[in-house]
Design a protein around this motif. Structure first.
Motif, mmCIF file in Angstrom:
data_model
loop_
_atom_site.group_PDB
_atom_site.id
_atom_site.type_symbol
_atom_site.label_atom_id
_atom_site.label_comp_id
_atom_site.label_asym_id
_atom_site.label_seq_id
_atom_site.Cartn_x
_atom_site.Cartn_y
_atom_site.Cartn_z
ATOM 1 N N ALA A 293 -5.126 -3.745 -0.157
ATOM 2 C CA ALA A 293 -6.424 -3.757 -0.983
ATOM 3 C C ALA A 293 -7.466 -4.589 0.124
ATOM 4 O O ALA A 293 -8.469 -4.557 0.579
ATOM 5 N N GLU A 294 -6.741 -5.699 0.247
ATOM 6 C CA GLU A 294 -7.721 -7.046 0.668
ATOM 7 C C GLU A 294 -7.845 -6.620 2.206
ATOM 8 O O GLU A 294 -8.839 -6.863 2.635
ATOM 9 N N THR A 295 -6.740 -5.934 2.875
ATOM 10 C CA THR A 295 -6.972 -5.762 4.306
ATOM 11 C C THR A 295 -8.044 -4.362 4.641
ATOM 12 O O THR A 295 -8.795 -4.362 5.288
ATOM 13 N N ALA A 296 -8.065 -3.514 3.714
ATOM 14 C CA ALA A 296 -8.886 -2.447 3.835
ATOM 15 C C ALA A 296 -10.414 -2.998 3.302
ATOM 16 O O ALA A 296 -11.301 -2.397 3.975
ATOM 17 N N GLY A 297 -10.237 -3.855 2.474
ATOM 18 C CA GLY A 297 -11.723 -4.484 1.903
ATOM 19 C C GLY A 297 -12.456 -3.769 0.803
ATOM 20 O O GLY A 297 -12.069 -2.605 0.568
ATOM 21 N N PRO A 298 -13.476 -4.365 0.438
ATOM 22 C CA PRO A 298 -14.085 -3.865 -0.809
ATOM 23 C C PRO A 298 -14.786 -2.507 -0.869
ATOM 24 O O PRO A 298 -15.194 -2.067 -1.703
ATOM 25 N N ALA A 299 -15.422 -2.424 0.429
ATOM 26 C CA ALA A 299 -16.200 -1.232 0.469
ATOM 27 C C ALA A 299 -15.424 0.061 0.833
ATOM 28 O O ALA A 299 -15.977 1.029 1.113
ATOM 29 N N SER A 300 -14.191 -0.058 1.232
ATOM 30 C CA SER A 300 -13.441 1.084 1.340
ATOM 31 C C SER A 300 -12.706 1.681 0.022
ATOM 32 O O SER A 300 -12.451 1.287 -0.722
ATOM 33 N N PRO A 301 -12.994 3.010 0.172
ATOM 34 C CA PRO A 301 -12.394 3.808 -1.170
ATOM 35 C C PRO A 301 -10.834 3.497 -1.355
ATOM 36 O O PRO A 301 -10.724 3.431 -2.305
ATOM 37 N N ALA A 302 -10.076 3.456 -0.297
ATOM 38 C CA ALA A 302 -8.655 3.539 -0.247
ATOM 39 C C ALA A 302 -8.550 1.685 -0.744
ATOM 40 O O ALA A 302 -7.693 1.655 -1.693
ATOM 41 N N LYS B 285 -7.596 12.107 7.662
ATOM 42 C CA LYS B 285 -8.065 11.329 8.867
ATOM 43 C C LYS B 285 -8.082 9.703 8.334
ATOM 44 O O LYS B 285 -8.725 8.947 9.088
ATOM 45 N N LEU B 286 -7.626 9.226 7.321
ATOM 46 C CA LEU B 286 -7.309 8.017 7.275
ATOM 47 C C LEU B 286 -6.539 7.318 8.222
ATOM 48 O O LEU B 286 -5.313 7.672 8.719
ATOM 49 N N ALA B 287 -6.929 6.216 8.860
ATOM 50 C CA ALA B 287 -5.926 5.269 9.663
ATOM 51 C C ALA B 287 -5.928 3.871 9.165
ATOM 52 O O ALA B 287 -6.698 3.418 8.291
ATOM 53 N N GLY B 288 -5.148 3.238 9.809
ATOM 54 C CA GLY B 288 -4.778 1.788 9.716
ATOM 55 C C GLY B 288 -4.795 1.499 8.177
ATOM 56 O O GLY B 288 -4.022 1.775 7.317
ATOM 57 N N PRO B 289 -5.876 0.385 8.041
ATOM 58 C CA PRO B 289 -5.780 -0.192 6.736
ATOM 59 C C PRO B 289 -5.934 0.762 5.605
ATOM 60 O O PRO B 289 -5.678 0.400 4.436
ATOM 61 N N ASP B 290 -6.909 1.632 5.855
ATOM 62 C CA ASP B 290 -7.115 2.736 4.613
ATOM 63 C C ASP B 290 -6.029 3.199 4.265
ATOM 64 O O ASP B 290 -5.702 3.850 3.228
ATOM 65 N N LYS B 291 -5.476 3.846 5.396
ATOM 66 C CA LYS B 291 -4.252 4.685 5.252
ATOM 67 C C LYS B 291 -3.033 3.904 4.403
ATOM 68 O O LYS B 291 -2.484 4.318 3.423
ATOM 69 N N ALA B 292 -2.702 2.596 4.525
ATOM 70 C CA ALA B 292 -1.992 1.852 3.735
ATOM 71 C C ALA B 292 -2.265 1.601 2.446
ATOM 72 O O ALA B 292 -1.559 1.461 1.587
ATOM 73 N N ALA B 293 -3.881 1.284 2.253
ATOM 74 C CA ALA B 293 -4.246 1.109 0.997
ATOM 75 C C ALA B 293 -4.018 2.349 0.201
ATOM 76 O O ALA B 293 -3.629 2.190 -1.005
ATOM 77 N N ALA B 294 -4.488 3.616 0.642
ATOM 78 C CA ALA B 294 -4.247 4.669 -0.095
ATOM 79 C C ALA B 294 -2.741 4.917 -0.416
ATOM 80 O O ALA B 294 -2.283 5.318 -1.719
#
Length: 191
Positions: free
Chosen positions: A112-121, A81-90
């Motif tokens: 990492a910077e795009t997904a942000g500090p509060a994102s697990p990914a 279910k990860l999408a966009g920035p989270d998927k790329a960070a993971a």
């Protein structure tokens, strides 16, 4: 918990690990002189100190194992279910775990910077990126990351992932994630 040796943890005592992070106040009385890592994790779980156990496991494992553990927790929490920035960070975090090259470490920074500090990914990609390089701007003198910054990022990622599953049951999920971390430490779930 299974009682195989924690072959992926180099520390002999839990105190060695706890010296590298700020152990939660409620968990401090559980730490005894000479206590082994497994014994301490078991005490933390028995007393429902799951967040402290997550911090402990992240700091006990080497950076690669800690980030991998976080990736496994994120997979459990979010699946596909990860999408966009989270998927790329993971993906960047996993790529670094599979091939921990300087190129893959550096490539984890932007996602990492795009997904942000509060994102697990984002936290996982940040942890991978913080295994080397410089925290400073490109043309400044190098500012190496602290040795336990990847562990701090991995712990944050695991805690963030636990509340993504079902916030009302985050304690149960944290316990499950601690057990998964122990399995990684035993060498049962490696990349």
């Amino acid at each position: 918990m299974i009682s195989e040796a924690l072959v992926r943890i180099k520390a002999v005592t839990a105190g060695e690990v706890c010296a590298h992070f700020d152990l939660e106040e409620e968990a401090r009385p559980l730490l005894r002189q000479g206590m082994g890592p497994r014994e301490f994790v078991q005490a933390l779980v028995a007393h429902k100190q799951y967040a402290a156990a997550i911090d402990f496991m992240a700091h006990a494992l080497a950076a690669r194992e800690a980030v991998w553990w976080g990736c496994l927790c994120l997979q459990h929490a979010c699946g596909s279910k990860l999408a966009g920035p989270d998927k790329a960070a993971a993906a960047a975090a996993v790529e670094w775990v599979l091939r921990p090259t300087e190129q893959n470490r550096a490539a984890a920074k932007a996602p990492a910077e795009t997904a942000g500090p509060a994102s697990p990914a984002g936290a996982l990609a940040r942890g991978a990126n913080w295994t080397g390089g410089s925290l400073g701007p490109p043309h400044a003198a190098p500012v190496p990351p602290g040795p336990f910054m990847p562990a701090t990022a991995a712990a944050a990622a695991v805690k963030f992932a636990a509340i993504k599953v079902e916030p009302a049951k985050s304690a149960d999920t944290q316990r499950l994630f601690v057990e998964l971390g122990v399995a990684v430490a035993e060498g049962r779930y490696l990349w």
